[in-house]
Design an enzyme around this catalytic site. Sequence first.
Site, PDB file in Angstrom:
ATOM      1  CE  LYS A 168      -4.436   1.436   1.554  1.00  0.00           C
ATOM      2  NZ  LYS A 168      -5.642   0.912   2.159  1.00  0.00           N
ATOM      3  CG  HIS A 223     -14.629   1.846   4.103  1.00  0.00           C
ATOM      4  ND1 HIS A 223     -13.488   1.758   3.341  1.00  0.00           N
ATOM      5  CD2 HIS A 223     -15.333   0.723   3.832  1.00  0.00           C
ATOM      6  CE1 HIS A 223     -13.501   0.634   2.646  1.00  0.00           C
ATOM      7  NE2 HIS A 223     -14.625  -0.008   2.911  1.00  0.00           N
ATOM      8  CD  GLU A 240     -10.800   0.865   5.987  1.00  0.00           C
ATOM      9  OE1 GLU A 240     -10.450   1.792   5.258  1.00  0.00           O
ATOM     10  OE2 GLU A 240     -10.664  -0.343   5.692  1.00  0.00           O
TER      11      GLU A 240
HETATM   12  P1  0O2 Z   1      -6.541  -5.081   2.213  1.00  0.00           P
HETATM   13  O1  0O2 Z   1      -5.701  -6.163   1.650  1.00  0.00           O
HETATM   14  O2  0O2 Z   1      -7.966  -5.490   2.389  1.00  0.00           O
HETATM   15  O3  0O2 Z   1      -5.968  -4.475   3.470  1.00  0.00           O
HETATM   16  P2  0O2 Z   1      -7.406   6.388   1.495  1.00  0.00           P
HETATM   17  O4  0O2 Z   1      -5.958   6.691   1.552  1.00  0.00           O
HETATM   18  O5  0O2 Z   1      -7.976   6.108   2.877  1.00  0.00           O
HETATM   19  O6  0O2 Z   1      -8.221   7.374   0.736  1.00  0.00           O
HETATM   20  P3  0O2 Z   1      -7.547   3.594   0.992  1.00  0.00           P
HETATM   21  O7  0O2 Z   1      -6.801   3.320   2.251  1.00  0.00           O
HETATM   22  O8  0O2 Z   1      -7.191   2.758  -0.195  1.00  0.00           O
HETATM   23  O9  0O2 Z   1      -7.505   5.101   0.587  1.00  0.00           O
HETATM   24  O10 0O2 Z   1      -9.043   3.437   1.422  1.00  0.00           O
HETATM   25  P4  0O2 Z   1     -10.241   2.632   0.845  1.00  0.00           P
HETATM   26  O11 0O2 Z   1     -10.453   2.878  -0.591  1.00  0.00           O
HETATM   27  O12 0O2 Z   1     -11.349   3.004   1.758  1.00  0.00           O
HETATM   28  O13 0O2 Z   1      -9.815   1.103   0.977  1.00  0.00           O
HETATM   29  C1  0O2 Z   1      -9.586   0.529   2.219  1.00  0.00           C
HETATM   30  C2  0O2 Z   1      -9.903  -0.939   2.171  1.00  0.00           C
HETATM   31  O14 0O2 Z   1     -11.223  -1.162   1.642  1.00  0.00           O
HETATM   32  C3  0O2 Z   1      -9.012  -1.773   1.284  1.00  0.00           C
HETATM   33  O15 0O2 Z   1      -7.813  -2.063   1.942  1.00  0.00           O
HETATM   34  C4  0O2 Z   1      -9.886  -3.011   1.035  1.00  0.00           C
HETATM   35  O16 0O2 Z   1      -9.939  -3.853   2.179  1.00  0.00           O
HETATM   36  C5  0O2 Z   1     -11.250  -2.366   0.860  1.00  0.00           C
HETATM   37  N1  0O2 Z   1     -11.455  -2.021  -0.550  1.00  0.00           N
HETATM   38  C6  0O2 Z   1     -11.322  -0.793  -1.093  1.00  0.00           C
HETATM   39  N2  0O2 Z   1     -11.587  -0.834  -2.397  1.00  0.00           N
HETATM   40  C7  0O2 Z   1     -11.886  -2.114  -2.705  1.00  0.00           C
HETATM   41  C8  0O2 Z   1     -12.259  -2.778  -3.920  1.00  0.00           C
HETATM   42  O17 0O2 Z   1     -12.350  -2.192  -4.987  1.00  0.00           O
HETATM   43  N3  0O2 Z   1     -12.503  -4.115  -3.835  1.00  0.00           N
HETATM   44  C9  0O2 Z   1     -12.415  -4.801  -2.667  1.00  0.00           C
HETATM   45  N4  0O2 Z   1     -12.674  -6.112  -2.693  1.00  0.00           N
HETATM   46  N5  0O2 Z   1     -12.049  -4.201  -1.500  1.00  0.00           N
HETATM   47  C10 0O2 Z   1     -11.799  -2.886  -1.523  1.00  0.00           C
HETATM   48  P5  0O2 Z   1      -6.506  -2.437   1.112  1.00  0.00           P
HETATM   49  O18 0O2 Z   1      -5.313  -2.032   1.916  1.00  0.00           O
HETATM   50  O19 0O2 Z   1      -6.555  -1.876  -0.255  1.00  0.00           O
HETATM   51  O20 0O2 Z   1      -6.547  -3.989   1.039  1.00  0.00           O
END
Ligand code: 0O2
Length: 223
Positions: free
Chosen positions: A79, A146, A165
Amino acid sequence: MREPKKTEEKPAAVEEAQLIENIRKSMEKDQYYLLCQYAISIVEAKAKIIDEQLSMKYGREIMRSVSGRVKSPESIYAKLMRKELPADLETAGKKLNDLVGVRIVCLFLDDVYEIAEILKKQRDVTLVKEKDYIAKPKKNGYMSLHLIVDIPIYFGDNFQSKRVEIQIRTLAMDFWSVLEYQLMYKKNLSGAEKIGKELKNYSEEVANLDQKMMKLRNKIDKI
Ligand code: 0O2
Protein backbone atom coordinates in the site's frame (compact mmCIF):
# COMPACT_ATOMS: atom_id res chain seq x y z
CA MET A 1 11.91 -14.37 -26.37
CA ARG A 2 14.50 -12.51 -24.28
CA GLU A 3 15.48 -14.18 -21.02
CA PRO A 4 14.91 -11.98 -17.97
CA LYS A 5 18.18 -10.58 -16.68
CA LYS A 6 18.40 -12.27 -13.30
CA THR A 7 21.28 -10.07 -12.14
CA GLU A 8 19.19 -6.92 -12.72
CA GLU A 9 16.02 -8.22 -11.06
CA LYS A 10 17.58 -9.69 -7.96
CA PRO A 11 18.57 -6.51 -6.08
CA ALA A 12 15.04 -5.09 -6.34
CA ALA A 13 13.53 -8.30 -4.98
CA VAL A 14 16.12 -8.46 -2.19
CA GLU A 15 15.55 -4.82 -1.31
CA GLU A 16 11.78 -5.36 -1.28
CA ALA A 17 12.13 -8.38 1.02
CA GLN A 18 14.41 -6.36 3.31
CA LEU A 19 11.94 -3.46 3.51
CA ILE A 20 9.10 -5.86 4.36
CA GLU A 21 11.32 -7.51 6.98
CA ASN A 22 12.08 -4.08 8.49
CA ILE A 23 8.34 -3.35 8.74
CA ARG A 24 7.81 -6.75 10.36
CA LYS A 25 10.57 -6.07 12.91
CA SER A 26 9.11 -2.64 13.74
CA MET A 27 5.74 -4.31 14.30
CA GLU A 28 7.30 -6.64 16.83
CA LYS A 29 8.42 -3.65 18.95
CA ASP A 30 6.57 -1.44 21.44
CA GLN A 31 3.67 -3.82 21.93
CA TYR A 32 2.39 -2.87 18.48
CA TYR A 33 0.41 -6.09 17.97
CA LEU A 34 -0.96 -6.05 21.49
CA LEU A 35 -2.33 -2.52 21.10
CA CYS A 36 -3.80 -3.36 17.70
CA GLN A 37 -5.45 -6.45 19.19
CA TYR A 38 -6.87 -4.37 22.04
CA ALA A 39 -8.35 -1.92 19.53
CA ILE A 40 -9.90 -4.83 17.61
CA SER A 41 -11.30 -6.34 20.84
CA ILE A 42 -12.85 -3.00 21.85
CA VAL A 43 -14.56 -2.52 18.47
CA GLU A 44 -15.69 -6.16 18.43
CA ALA A 45 -17.17 -5.74 21.91
CA LYS A 46 -18.99 -2.60 20.78
CA ALA A 47 -20.32 -4.46 17.73
CA LYS A 48 -21.55 -7.32 19.93
CA ILE A 49 -23.48 -4.95 22.18
CA ILE A 50 -25.01 -3.12 19.19
CA ASP A 51 -25.92 -6.48 17.66
CA GLU A 52 -27.76 -7.56 20.81
CA GLN A 53 -29.43 -4.16 21.21
CA LEU A 54 -30.76 -4.18 17.63
CA SER A 55 -31.64 -7.88 17.70
CA MET A 56 -33.86 -7.19 20.72
CA LYS A 57 -35.34 -4.09 19.07
CA TYR A 58 -36.26 -5.85 15.81
CA GLY A 59 -36.56 -9.48 16.95
CA ARG A 60 -34.28 -10.81 14.24
CA GLU A 61 -30.64 -11.41 13.37
CA ILE A 62 -28.70 -8.22 12.63
CA MET A 63 -25.03 -9.10 12.21
CA ARG A 64 -23.84 -12.18 10.40
CA SER A 65 -20.16 -11.72 11.27
CA VAL A 66 -17.68 -9.39 12.91
CA SER A 67 -14.00 -9.92 12.17
CA GLY A 68 -10.83 -7.99 12.82
CA ARG A 69 -7.37 -8.06 11.36
CA VAL A 70 -4.01 -6.36 11.75
CA LYS A 71 -2.62 -5.39 8.35
CA SER A 72 0.30 -7.63 7.38
CA PRO A 73 3.81 -6.26 6.66
CA GLU A 74 3.42 -7.34 3.01
CA SER A 75 0.14 -5.50 2.65
CA ILE A 76 1.52 -2.38 4.40
CA TYR A 77 4.50 -2.39 2.06
CA ALA A 78 2.33 -2.82 -1.04
CA LYS A 79 0.00 0.00 0.00
CA LEU A 80 2.88 2.38 0.78
CA MET A 81 4.33 1.60 -2.65
CA ARG A 82 0.96 2.21 -4.33
CA LYS A 83 0.81 5.59 -2.62
CA GLU A 84 4.48 6.27 -3.45
CA LEU A 85 5.39 6.70 0.21
CA PRO A 86 8.52 5.63 2.12
CA ALA A 87 8.28 1.98 3.11
CA ASP A 88 8.45 2.09 6.91
CA LEU A 89 6.03 1.56 9.76
CA GLU A 90 6.31 5.13 11.00
CA THR A 91 5.05 6.45 7.66
CA ALA A 92 2.36 3.76 7.59
CA GLY A 93 1.19 4.86 11.07
CA LYS A 94 0.88 8.45 9.88
CA LYS A 95 -0.54 7.89 6.40
CA LEU A 96 -2.57 4.68 6.36
CA ASN A 97 -5.92 4.50 8.06
CA ASP A 98 -6.46 0.77 7.86
CA LEU A 99 -3.53 -0.74 9.77
CA VAL A 100 -6.23 -2.07 12.09
CA GLY A 101 -9.52 -3.11 10.52
CA VAL A 102 -12.83 -4.52 11.68
CA ARG A 103 -15.48 -5.72 9.25
CA ILE A 104 -19.12 -5.95 10.24
CA VAL A 105 -21.37 -7.90 7.89
CA CYS A 106 -25.07 -7.43 8.47
CA LEU A 107 -28.23 -8.66 6.77
CA PHE A 108 -30.04 -5.58 5.51
CA LEU A 109 -29.07 -2.25 3.97
CA ASP A 110 -30.71 -0.11 6.66
CA ASP A 111 -28.86 -2.11 9.33
CA VAL A 112 -25.58 -0.76 7.89
CA TYR A 113 -26.56 2.85 8.57
CA GLU A 114 -28.19 2.17 11.94
CA ILE A 115 -25.05 0.38 13.18
CA ALA A 116 -22.89 3.26 11.90
CA GLU A 117 -25.06 5.88 13.63
CA ILE A 118 -24.89 4.06 16.98
CA LEU A 119 -21.10 3.71 16.71
CA LYS A 120 -20.63 7.37 15.78
CA LYS A 121 -22.63 8.51 18.83
CA GLN A 122 -20.37 6.69 21.30
CA ARG A 123 -18.26 9.06 23.40
CA ASP A 124 -15.05 7.10 23.08
CA VAL A 125 -15.33 6.81 19.30
CA THR A 126 -13.85 9.75 17.42
CA LEU A 127 -14.90 9.83 13.79
CA VAL A 128 -11.99 10.84 11.58
CA LYS A 129 -13.51 10.15 8.18
CA GLU A 130 -16.58 8.48 6.71
CA LYS A 131 -16.52 6.97 3.23
CA ASP A 132 -19.91 5.96 1.92
CA TYR A 133 -19.14 3.62 -0.96
CA ILE A 134 -22.80 2.51 -0.86
CA ALA A 135 -24.25 5.90 -1.73
CA LYS A 136 -21.34 6.37 -4.14
CA PRO A 137 -19.81 3.01 -5.11
CA LYS A 138 -16.23 2.86 -6.35
CA LYS A 139 -15.72 2.87 -10.12
CA ASN A 140 -15.36 -0.92 -10.11
CA GLY A 141 -18.63 -1.34 -8.18
CA TYR A 142 -17.19 -1.83 -4.67
CA MET A 143 -19.78 -1.04 -1.98
CA SER A 144 -19.28 -0.68 1.75
CA LEU A 145 -19.54 1.97 4.44
CA HIS A 146 -16.14 2.80 5.91
CA LEU A 147 -15.80 4.58 9.24
CA ILE A 148 -12.28 5.65 10.09
CA VAL A 149 -12.28 6.12 13.85
CA ASP A 150 -9.88 6.71 16.72
CA ILE A 151 -10.34 4.52 19.80
CA PRO A 152 -8.64 5.21 23.14
CA ILE A 153 -6.59 2.39 24.62
CA TYR A 154 -5.66 2.55 28.29
CA PHE A 155 -2.72 0.26 28.99
CA GLY A 156 -0.92 0.43 32.34
CA ASP A 157 -0.02 4.08 32.86
CA ASN A 158 -0.18 4.64 29.12
CA PHE A 159 -2.90 6.02 26.96
CA GLN A 160 -2.85 5.67 23.20
CA SER A 161 -5.29 6.49 20.50
CA LYS A 162 -5.57 3.75 17.91
CA ARG A 163 -6.97 4.29 14.45
CA VAL A 164 -9.36 1.63 13.18
CA GLU A 165 -11.11 1.28 9.83
CA ILE A 166 -14.57 -0.18 10.40
CA GLN A 167 -16.10 -1.59 7.23
CA ILE A 168 -19.85 -2.13 7.46
CA ARG A 169 -21.66 -3.86 4.61
CA THR A 170 -24.49 -6.25 3.83
CA LEU A 171 -24.05 -9.97 3.22
CA ALA A 172 -24.71 -9.38 -0.48
CA MET A 173 -22.08 -6.61 -0.69
CA ASP A 174 -19.65 -8.83 1.19
CA PHE A 175 -20.26 -11.68 -1.26
CA TRP A 176 -19.41 -9.40 -4.20
CA SER A 177 -16.43 -7.83 -2.47
CA VAL A 178 -14.83 -11.11 -1.38
CA LEU A 179 -15.12 -12.56 -4.87
CA GLU A 180 -13.90 -9.36 -6.55
CA TYR A 181 -10.94 -9.26 -4.15
CA GLN A 182 -9.95 -12.79 -5.23
CA LEU A 183 -10.51 -12.18 -8.90
CA MET A 184 -9.43 -8.63 -9.56
CA TYR A 185 -8.47 -6.35 -6.66
CA LYS A 186 -4.78 -5.49 -6.63
CA LYS A 187 -4.30 -7.28 -9.94
CA ASN A 188 -3.31 -5.12 -12.82
CA LEU A 189 -5.11 -7.06 -15.52
CA SER A 190 -4.55 -5.28 -18.77
CA GLY A 191 -7.27 -5.85 -21.34
CA ALA A 192 -9.74 -6.94 -18.69
CA GLU A 193 -12.24 -4.12 -19.28
CA LYS A 194 -14.93 -6.62 -20.24
CA ILE A 195 -14.49 -8.53 -16.99
CA GLY A 196 -14.49 -5.24 -15.07
CA LYS A 197 -17.77 -4.26 -16.72
CA GLU A 198 -19.31 -7.62 -15.91
CA LEU A 199 -18.29 -7.31 -12.25
CA LYS A 200 -19.69 -3.77 -12.15
CA ASN A 201 -23.00 -5.10 -13.51
CA TYR A 202 -23.09 -7.74 -10.78
CA SER A 203 -22.46 -5.05 -8.18
CA GLU A 204 -25.52 -3.17 -9.49
CA GLU A 205 -27.51 -6.41 -9.23
CA VAL A 206 -26.31 -6.73 -5.62
CA ALA A 207 -27.47 -3.17 -4.89
CA ASN A 208 -30.89 -3.92 -6.43
CA LEU A 209 -31.21 -7.15 -4.51
CA ASP A 210 -30.39 -5.40 -1.22
CA GLN A 211 -33.15 -2.87 -1.91
CA LYS A 212 -35.65 -5.60 -2.87
CA MET A 213 -34.88 -7.73 0.18
CA MET A 214 -35.31 -4.75 2.48
CA LYS A 215 -38.69 -3.93 0.92
CA LEU A 216 -39.74 -7.57 1.19
CA ARG A 217 -38.75 -7.61 4.87
CA ASN A 218 -40.86 -4.46 5.46
CA LYS A 219 -43.82 -6.10 3.69
CA ILE A 220 -43.49 -9.26 5.81
CA ASP A 221 -43.16 -7.16 8.99
CA LYS A 222 -46.60 -5.61 8.25
CA ILE A 223 -48.38 -8.95 7.92
P1 0O2 B 1 -6.54 -5.08 2.21
O1 0O2 B 1 -5.70 -6.16 1.65
O2 0O2 B 1 -7.97 -5.49 2.39
O3 0O2 B 1 -5.97 -4.48 3.47
P2 0O2 B 1 -7.41 6.39 1.49
O4 0O2 B 1 -5.96 6.69 1.55
O5 0O2 B 1 -7.98 6.11 2.88
O6 0O2 B 1 -8.22 7.37 0.74
P3 0O2 B 1 -7.55 3.59 0.99
O7 0O2 B 1 -6.80 3.32 2.25
O8 0O2 B 1 -7.19 2.76 -0.19
O9 0O2 B 1 -7.50 5.10 0.59
O10 0O2 B 1 -9.04 3.44 1.42
P4 0O2 B 1 -10.24 2.63 0.85
O11 0O2 B 1 -10.45 2.88 -0.59
O12 0O2 B 1 -11.35 3.00 1.76
O13 0O2 B 1 -9.82 1.10 0.98
C1 0O2 B 1 -9.59 0.53 2.22
C2 0O2 B 1 -9.90 -0.94 2.17
O14 0O2 B 1 -11.22 -1.16 1.64
C3 0O2 B 1 -9.01 -1.77 1.28
O15 0O2 B 1 -7.81 -2.06 1.94
C4 0O2 B 1 -9.89 -3.01 1.03
O16 0O2 B 1 -9.94 -3.85 2.18
C5 0O2 B 1 -11.25 -2.37 0.86
N1 0O2 B 1 -11.46 -2.02 -0.55
C6 0O2 B 1 -11.32 -0.79 -1.09
N2 0O2 B 1 -11.59 -0.83 -2.40
C7 0O2 B 1 -11.89 -2.11 -2.70
C8 0O2 B 1 -12.26 -2.78 -3.92
O17 0O2 B 1 -12.35 -2.19 -4.99
N3 0O2 B 1 -12.50 -4.12 -3.83
C9 0O2 B 1 -12.41 -4.80 -2.67
N4 0O2 B 1 -12.67 -6.11 -2.69
N5 0O2 B 1 -12.05 -4.20 -1.50
C10 0O2 B 1 -11.80 -2.89 -1.52
P5 0O2 B 1 -6.51 -2.44 1.11
O18 0O2 B 1 -5.31 -2.03 1.92
O19 0O2 B 1 -6.56 -1.88 -0.25
O20 0O2 B 1 -6.55 -3.99 1.04
